[in-house]
Design a protein around this motif. Structure first.
Motif, PDB file in Angstrom:
ATOM      1  N   GLY A 191       2.059  -8.967   2.548  1.00  0.00           N
ATOM      2  CA  GLY A 191       1.259  -8.677   1.330  1.00  0.00           C
ATOM      3  C   GLY A 191       1.433  -7.505   0.596  1.00  0.00           C
ATOM      4  O   GLY A 191       2.398  -6.885  -0.098  1.00  0.00           O
ATOM      5  N   ALA A 192       0.084  -7.247   0.402  1.00  0.00           N
ATOM      6  CA  ALA A 192      -0.417  -5.490   0.214  1.00  0.00           C
ATOM      7  C   ALA A 192       0.075  -4.454   0.574  1.00  0.00           C
ATOM      8  O   ALA A 192      -0.614  -3.575   0.638  1.00  0.00           O
ATOM      9  N   THR A 193       0.524  -4.796   2.212  1.00  0.00           N
ATOM     10  CA  THR A 193       0.792  -3.750   3.191  1.00  0.00           C
ATOM     11  C   THR A 193       2.256  -2.679   2.812  1.00  0.00           C
ATOM     12  O   THR A 193       2.273  -1.750   3.257  1.00  0.00           O
ATOM     13  N   THR A 194       3.029  -3.514   2.017  1.00  0.00           N
ATOM     14  CA  THR A 194       4.146  -2.643   1.755  1.00  0.00           C
ATOM     15  C   THR A 194       4.079  -1.208   0.662  1.00  0.00           C
ATOM     16  O   THR A 194       2.761  -1.280   0.127  1.00  0.00           O
ATOM     17  N   LEU A 195       5.007  -0.253   0.958  1.00  0.00           N
ATOM     18  CA  LEU A 195       4.819   0.928  -0.321  1.00  0.00           C
ATOM     19  C   LEU A 195       4.664   0.319  -1.777  1.00  0.00           C
ATOM     20  O   LEU A 195       4.162   1.037  -2.444  1.00  0.00           O
ATOM     21  N   TYR A 196       6.050  -0.782  -2.070  1.00  0.00           N
ATOM     22  CA  TYR A 196       5.943  -0.503  -3.781  1.00  0.00           C
ATOM     23  C   TYR A 196       4.785  -2.289  -3.662  1.00  0.00           C
ATOM     24  O   TYR A 196       4.151  -1.675  -5.177  1.00  0.00           O
ATOM     25  N   ALA A 197       3.970  -2.295  -2.826  1.00  0.00           N
ATOM     26  CA  ALA A 197       2.559  -3.296  -3.030  1.00  0.00           C
ATOM     27  C   ALA A 197       1.465  -2.147  -3.721  1.00  0.00           C
ATOM     28  O   ALA A 197       0.974  -2.876  -4.261  1.00  0.00           O
ATOM     29  N   ALA A 198       1.342  -1.213  -2.597  1.00  0.00           N
ATOM     30  CA  ALA A 198       0.483  -0.616  -2.792  1.00  0.00           C
ATOM     31  C   ALA A 198       0.696   0.418  -4.128  1.00  0.00           C
ATOM     32  O   ALA A 198      -0.665   0.726  -4.482  1.00  0.00           O
ATOM     33  N   ALA A 199       1.481   0.700  -4.214  1.00  0.00           N
ATOM     34  CA  ALA A 199       2.009   1.067  -5.934  1.00  0.00           C
ATOM     35  C   ALA A 199       1.442   0.540  -6.992  1.00  0.00           C
ATOM     36  O   ALA A 199       0.629   1.453  -7.668  1.00  0.00           O
ATOM     37  N   VAL A 200       1.284  -0.898  -6.696  1.00  0.00           N
ATOM     38  CA  VAL A 200       1.534  -1.446  -7.634  1.00  0.00           C
ATOM     39  C   VAL A 200       0.277  -1.752  -8.322  1.00  0.00           C
ATOM     40  O   VAL A 200      -0.685  -1.341  -9.623  1.00  0.00           O
ATOM     41  N   GLU A 201      -0.944  -1.211  -6.536  1.00  0.00           N
ATOM     42  CA  GLU A 201      -2.327  -1.691  -6.706  1.00  0.00           C
ATOM     43  C   GLU A 201      -2.647  -0.294  -7.301  1.00  0.00           C
ATOM     44  O   GLU A 201      -4.024   0.172  -7.872  1.00  0.00           O
ATOM     45  N   HIS A 202      -1.867   0.844  -7.245  1.00  0.00           N
ATOM     46  CA  HIS A 202      -2.425   2.023  -8.021  1.00  0.00           C
ATOM     47  C   HIS A 202      -1.853   2.464  -9.636  1.00  0.00           C
ATOM     48  O   HIS A 202      -2.078   3.637 -10.312  1.00  0.00           O
ATOM     49  N   GLY A 203      -1.535   1.238  -9.563  1.00  0.00           N
ATOM     50  CA  GLY A 203      -0.899   1.129 -11.099  1.00  0.00           C
ATOM     51  C   GLY A 203       0.517   1.812 -11.521  1.00  0.00           C
ATOM     52  O   GLY A 203       0.729   1.730 -12.381  1.00  0.00           O
ATOM     53  N   LEU A 204       1.171   1.713 -10.886  1.00  0.00           N
ATOM     54  CA  LEU A 204       2.475   2.190 -10.934  1.00  0.00           C
ATOM     55  C   LEU A 204       3.604   1.541 -11.681  1.00  0.00           C
ATOM     56  O   LEU A 204       3.301  -0.272 -11.301  1.00  0.00           O
ATOM     57  N   ALA A 205       4.626   1.213 -12.445  1.00  0.00           N
ATOM     58  CA  ALA A 205       5.848   0.853 -12.080  1.00  0.00           C
ATOM     59  C   ALA A 205       6.868   0.950 -11.204  1.00  0.00           C
ATOM     60  O   ALA A 205       7.170   2.484 -10.571  1.00  0.00           O
ATOM     61  N   ALA A 206       6.627  -0.019 -10.245  1.00  0.00           N
ATOM     62  CA  ALA A 206       7.542  -0.220  -8.886  1.00  0.00           C
ATOM     63  C   ALA A 206       8.175  -1.166  -8.753  1.00  0.00           C
ATOM     64  O   ALA A 206       7.701  -2.113  -8.817  1.00  0.00           O
ATOM     65  N   ILE A 207       9.181  -1.153  -7.701  1.00  0.00           N
ATOM     66  CA  ILE A 207      10.332  -1.558  -6.988  1.00  0.00           C
ATOM     67  C   ILE A 207      10.872  -1.105  -5.998  1.00  0.00           C
ATOM     68  O   ILE A 207      10.359  -0.029  -5.668  1.00  0.00           O
ATOM     69  N   THR A 208      10.773  -2.434  -5.115  1.00  0.00           N
ATOM     70  CA  THR A 208      11.474  -2.498  -3.419  1.00  0.00           C
ATOM     71  C   THR A 208      12.989  -2.919  -3.866  1.00  0.00           C
ATOM     72  O   THR A 208      13.311  -3.310  -4.830  1.00  0.00           O
TER      73      THR A 208
END
Length: 334
Positions: A191-208
């Protein structure tokens, strides 16, 4: 509370700096010690910042090697903007060659946004979320199947919170250029506990990513990790002089729900009948599980529950009830 993790790196200073994210850890042999998590910062002045991580799970090696290659290349290249690289993010797990940390059993990719106190795994997550996310624009966290899974080469991303962020994430998937790309809500785990999910919550462009797997090294997965990162750094003008092979068009796929994946029904020996990347049909035999408790019993045949493409396959032969054996994706209309 601010992170207790610290470093000698000055992220605003121009040039190349190499040190550690120093994670406080009081052990039986070192009351006031710290865990050294390797970190490199390349700063060439004005421009976007990319955060590149691997070793979030210690037994996943493709990204760890790819980022070391990238770091050596960047040390001889012109950088505009900034690149922060942590190639062994969960250093205790990397040293042990294990998915989770041997110090606190922590799965780093299930602990975001972390905690400033407690075990080292949560402290690493908290440092990334509170100290690094605020100063970066792009986040790529490189994963593979590790010692337990062989995995299709895929990039994954959560949906953006705004139209502008969503477009940046969409572009990042295409620039990275994995063979397949998945938009996910995290319902398959983390869920929201992965690095890339948390990065998106911070407004970043993020992938894994997931790039092969098994206890050894996937050469193709390692090359894709390196080439994908090179393409991203070149495209965004962070390292404009990098050589970067042109990406093939990524195919958008979606995961078939975990409830339709295949799991071991008993202690047994797993005999796979399909490979990662195979196109399979519902009802098609997927594997045999040979029971350990009755050598005269006929093996249990498991069949695929849906049409699709094999996303992952268990690597070890010895298996126990509940072990994930097969997962699938299906193609979306392009």
């Amino acid at each position: 509370m601010r992170s207790q993790v610290w470093t000698t790196i000055d992220f605003d200073a121009i040039g190349v700096q190499s040190d550690f994210a120093r994670v406080p850890y009081s052990s039986n042999t070192s009351a006031y010690g710290w865990i050294p998590v390797p970190m490199i910062c390349f700063n060439g002045g004005d421009g976007p910042t990319a955060l590149l991580t691997a070793g979030t799970h210690g037994d996943e090696y493709e990204g760890q090697i790819a980022l070391r290659r990238i770091a050596r290349t960047l040390s001889q290249s012109e950088v505009k903007g900034r690149v922060i690289i942590l190639p062994a993010l969960n250093q205790p797990a990397v040293v042990a060659g294990r998915r989770n940390s041997p110090l606190d059993a922590g799965n780093l990719n299930r602990q975001f946004p972390g905690t400033p106190q407690g075990g080292p795994t949560g402290m690493i997550a908290h440092y990334i979320a509170t100290e690094l996310f605020p100063i970066v624009d792009i986040s790529i966290d490189l994963h593979s199947g590790g010692s337990s899974l062989d995995y299709l080469h895929v990039a994954l991303a959560h949906r953006g919170r705004t139209d502008a962020q969503e477009q940046k994430i969409h572009d990042l998937l295409n620039i990275f250029g994995a063979g397949h790309s998945i938009r996910t809500d995290g319902s398959g785990g983390g869920g929201a506990t992965t690095l890339y999910a948390a990065a998106v919550e911070h407004g970043l462009a993020a992938i894994t990513t997931e790039l092969g797997g098994g206890p050894g090294l996937s050469a193709a997965g390692t090359d894709l990790a390196e080439h994908g990162v090179r393409r991203v750094l070149k495209h965004y003008g962070i390292a404009p002089g990098l050589d970067a092979p042109e990406a093939a068009l990524t195919k958008m796929v979606d995961s078939i729900p975990p409830s339709r994946s295949l799991y071991a029904p008993c202690h047994g020996l797993f005999e796979p009948l399909a490979k990662v990347g195979d196109r399979v049909k519902a009802g098609q035999p997927a594997c045999l599980v040979h029971r350990l408790d009755d050598p005269l019993a006929e093996p249990i045949e498991l069949t695929f529950m849906a049409d699709g493409i094999v996303k992952y396959r268990r690597f070890p032969t010895l298996t126990a009830p509940g072990d994930a054996l097969y997962g699938q994706v299906y193609e979306l209309d392009q």
